[in-house]
Structure formats: C-alpha cells, structure tokens
Design an enzyme around this catalytic site. Structure first.
Site, PDB file in Angstrom:
ATOM      1  N   HIS A 151      -7.218  -5.726   7.303  1.00 12.91           N
ATOM      2  CA  HIS A 151      -5.917  -5.535   6.657  1.00 12.91           C
ATOM      3  C   HIS A 151      -4.857  -6.447   7.261  1.00 12.91           C
ATOM      4  CE1 HIS A 151      -7.435  -1.693   4.861  1.00 12.91           C
ATOM      5  NE2 HIS A 151      -6.645  -2.105   3.904  1.00 12.91           N
ATOM      6  N   GLY A 152      -5.033  -6.805   8.518  1.00  9.07           N
ATOM      7  CA  GLY A 152      -4.076  -7.682   9.175  1.00  9.07           C
ATOM      8  C   GLY A 152      -4.135  -7.447  10.676  1.00  9.07           C
TER       9      GLY A 152
END
Lengths: 79, 391
Positions: free
Chosen positions: B320-321
């Site tokens: 997701h990051g």
C-alpha cells in the site's frame, strides 16, 4: 487403492486434528472448519512427501479438493 | 481522464458497451474488440502525460519479453529454467518496488496508475508458467489480460486462466445476455455505493468533528465514517469494474462479500478485497508455508502459519505504501491473524463454544473493533498523529 484411501484419511485427520474428517468422506472440509488455507498447504506438502505427487497451490480450485473423497480422487489420478 | 470518477469516463464507456452488446447478441467473439477498447481507454487514461504513457508502454514491452522468455524456458525444458525464472520474476516486480521506494523521496517518481495491479497480474502468469499450469497462452492473450481496462487502475486483481478461458469460449446469445444483465446490475449497484454510500460517509466524516465535542467520541465517529467510506468507495469501484467486465463478456472476480458480517479476522480477509487477499494467500502465504514446511524451518506447523501470516500482511502493508501508517497496519493485521489462528487451534474454550450463539455475537463484536481499529491505522488516525506527522 484402499491403502491410499486410509493413508489420506489419516493425513487429513492428523493435519486437521479433527476425527470428524474420517466419518463422512463427502463432507465439505472448508465449510465445516476442518481445513483452512494453512491446513490445505500442509496437506499438499504431505501428499508430495508421502506419494510423490506434486500439486501446485493454484492448480486446483477449492471445490475440487474440499472433501476427503475428492482429495483421494485427485491424488489417485496423478499417481 | 480518470476511471470511474470523471463523467468523461462514463461517456467513453457508452459506445464501447454498445458495440460489445452488438457483438454479443450476434454471438461474435469479443476478444479482439476488448483489446482495442482497452487500448483506447488506456490511451485516454495516460495521454495527458507523455512520460507516463512512454513508461507504461515500456513496462508492457518488458512484461511481454519476460513472459515469452519464461514460457520458452519451460517449454524447452531448459535445465536452468528455474534460475532464469527467478531472475525474470525479480525483474517483473522491480519497477513496482523501485517506484514504491522512489515516491518516498520524489512524489513525481516515474510510474503509472495501475502499476501495482498489473504487477500482480504479470507475476501470477510467470509463477503459473513455472508451475506448469500455463503452457499455451499467446502474446495476444497476455497483452489483453494485462491491459484489460475495467479493473486496470484499482483491481479486482484478475487471474489469467479464467480470463483466457472467457476469451476462448464463444458465448451463446442467452449466455451473453445473462452476463450483460448481471453486469448492468453490478454496475448500477457499484455506482450507488460510490456516489451515494461513499458520499454520505464522507459527509459524516466532515460532520462528526463539528457536532461531537468529546474528542475520544469524535475520533470513534470519524474512524467509523472513514471505514464506511473506504468500503463504499472501494466496493463501489470494484462492483462497477465487475459489471463493465461482464458487459464485455468477461467474468471479473468479486472483490467484496459482506465484510462486516465476519466473525473473526480470518473470515474478514475472506470477504474484504478478496482478490488481493486470495492472491497473497496463493502466491505468498502458501508458497512461503510450503517452503518452510518442506525445509522444516520452524519447529511446529503453528509457528510456520503464524510467521506466514506476518510475512503476508507486512508485505500487504508495504504494498500500500512504505509509510509508518501502512507498515504498522500490515504488522497489526499479521499479529491479529496469527493470534486468531493460534486461539482457534489451541484454545479449548473456543473449540467447545465456537458454535454457541452468545460466543458468535461476542466474537463478531470483538472482530468489528479489531477491523475498525485497522481502518484507523490505515487512514492515518493513529500512527501519524502519534509521530506528529499529521494526517
């Protein structure tokens, strides 16, 4: 054949820790919470160790391996 | 043009769906048209930025080369096939990994919208070529699969074998009409989720701090609205993608299945962003567990499973990051899954009472708290404020 059958029943009972698996061979093992993802992978590893049959994790859909009888069928057609 | 948000997108879909209907009711194959439609739509998605378009085309070119290489290696029974396959898989994933790290330092780091999802799809194909499950997929089918526009920007993550089967299987008129009607239904439901459900949740998110004076209560209210927004936005988007895919004669897998009825966190992941969690289950958790079990890396199967859950979810968070919020979110879900798995295996009280009504209700309640706290972590309501990073 019967030998294979009893060996697979033993494997499923051993991995799931649930004797119910041996009683009804057409019971849906995932629906009944007898097998989950982890148990399914343990079963594939055990099948490879015991019978030399290699089944990739995404080779079969869950509904092709969700009962003891189906597992026996999948292994016996690959031996 | 961005997908599923701008009116231009919906306008552009109209002629595509109309042509698809014409082909479908005449029982004509739709594969080639699907590819042309995808090229047009991706052109519209990327045309505003030439570097992005160039990067996307280069990525597609690289993916095709890697696919042809790996397919050839295993078809020819090359003794070094597995080693080369590992290199190919690493190269396939590298642009996404570099991109995720690069954006930490430069927000305009080269990449393109949808790089995450296309990487999942390409990796699946390479892995299944290695497993011997994909042997005769053509380059045309591969490009159609990667570029298929309905789920391009944010999933659901499709699998290549059902997709190719859909391309190859001619649909009768009735079978196509069945998909068309189901598709339109899903599309409308998705639009309602996104433009009504998500809008209401966002309104709530904005209202709560204005009407609730107690900070702790306002926080709870905001997290609730944020979770609802996350669900309606993403499930709405996924349903529209599924609907659009069906109108083109292709089954796009369902991505959400009533996640808020889940009684434990494992069941939640069987119902939330299903295409991602099943992808991770099949290609990370299962492979890791298989490797660990056959090499006896850990003493017990339970430990193997718990480590597998952690690896799986930490990777999911990082995907997701690479930010504190997402990383903690990943660790949190890894711990929760491992804990849930441990209790289900070892807690005799659970085994005895798991089917009792009161236990199910209690389990569901606890699970919802766990789930919404997860949303709070994901949305930056916990870690960032604690670190003073702001939300």
């Amino acid at each position: 054949m019967n030998d294979l059958k009893s060996q697979i029943i033993d494997l499923v009972v051993d991995i799931s820790g649930d004797d119910d698996a041996a009683e009804d061979l057409d019971m849906d093992l995932f629906e009944e919470d007898i097998l989950d993802s982890m148990a399914a992978i343990e079963l594939l590893v055990a099948i490879k160790d015991n019978f030399g049959v290699s089944i990739a994790p995404t080779e079969l859909e869950r509904d092709q391996m969700n009962t003891v009888n189906k597992i026996i069928a999948r292994v016996s057609e690959r031996i | 043009m961005s997908f599923y948000t701008e009116p231009a997108f919906f306008v552009a879909c109209v002629p595509i769906v109309l042509i698809a209907i014409l082909l479908g009711v005449r029982e004509r194959p739709m594969g080639r048209f699907g590819l042309v439609a995808s090229c047009v739509m991706l052109g519209l998605l990327f045309f505003r930025s030439l570097p992005t378009l160039a990067f996307f085309i280069a990525y597609m070119g690289m993916s095709v080369l890697l696919f042809v290489w790996v397919r050839g290696l295993f078809a020819g029974g090359d003794p070094r096939a597995v080693t080369y396959y590992r290199i190919a898989l690493a190269l396939q994933i590298a642009p996404l990994a570099v991109y995720k790290i690069g954006v930490l330092f430069a927000p305009d780091f080269p990449g393109f919208l949808g790089i995450s999802y296309i990487t999942f799809k390409a990796a699946q194909v390479l892995i299944e070529v290695r497993d011997g499950l994909i042997e005769d997929m053509t380059v045309g089918e591969y490009v159609s699969f990667l570029a298929f526009f309905p789920p391009f920007t944010s999933g659901p993550i499709m699998r290549s074998r059902p997709f190719v089967e859909d391309l190859q299987t001619p649909l009768s008129r009735d079978a196509y009409l069945d998909r068309l009607y189901r598709g339109l239904g899903w599309f409308i439901l998705g639009a309602v989720y996104k433009f009504v459900g998500s809008a209401l949740a966002q309104w709530g998110l904005w209202m709560v701090p204005n009407v609730v004076n107690i900070p702790a209560l306002a926080w709870v209210g905001q997290v609730f609205c944020y979770g609802m927004d996350l669900f309606f936005d993403f499930a709405g988007y996924s349903n529209m993608a599924m609907g659009l895919g069906l109108t083109l004669g292709v089954e796009v897998p369902r991505n959400f299945r009533a996640p808020f009825v889940a009684k434990d966190i494992k069941e939640f992941w069987d119902r939330w962003h299903i295409s991602l969690s099943t992808w991770l289950r099949d290609f990370v958790f299962m492979r890791f567990s298989q490797f660990a079990l056959s090499h006896k890396l850990f003493k017990s199967r339970l430990t193997t499973a718990c480590v597998g859950f952690m690896a799986n979810m930490v990777l999911m968070g990082a995907w997701h990051g690479i930010t504190p919020d997402y990383l903690v979110y990943g660790v949190y879900h890894g711990v929760m899954l491992a804990l849930c798995h441990y209790l289900q295996k070892k807690w005799s009280f659970y085994k005895k009472h798991r089917r009792d009504r009161w236990f199910v209700v209690a389990s569901w309640t606890v699970n919802m708290v766990v789930v919404f706290f997860g949303f709070a972590l994901f949305g930056g309501y916990v870690v960032s404020p604690l670190l003073g990073l702001g939300t």
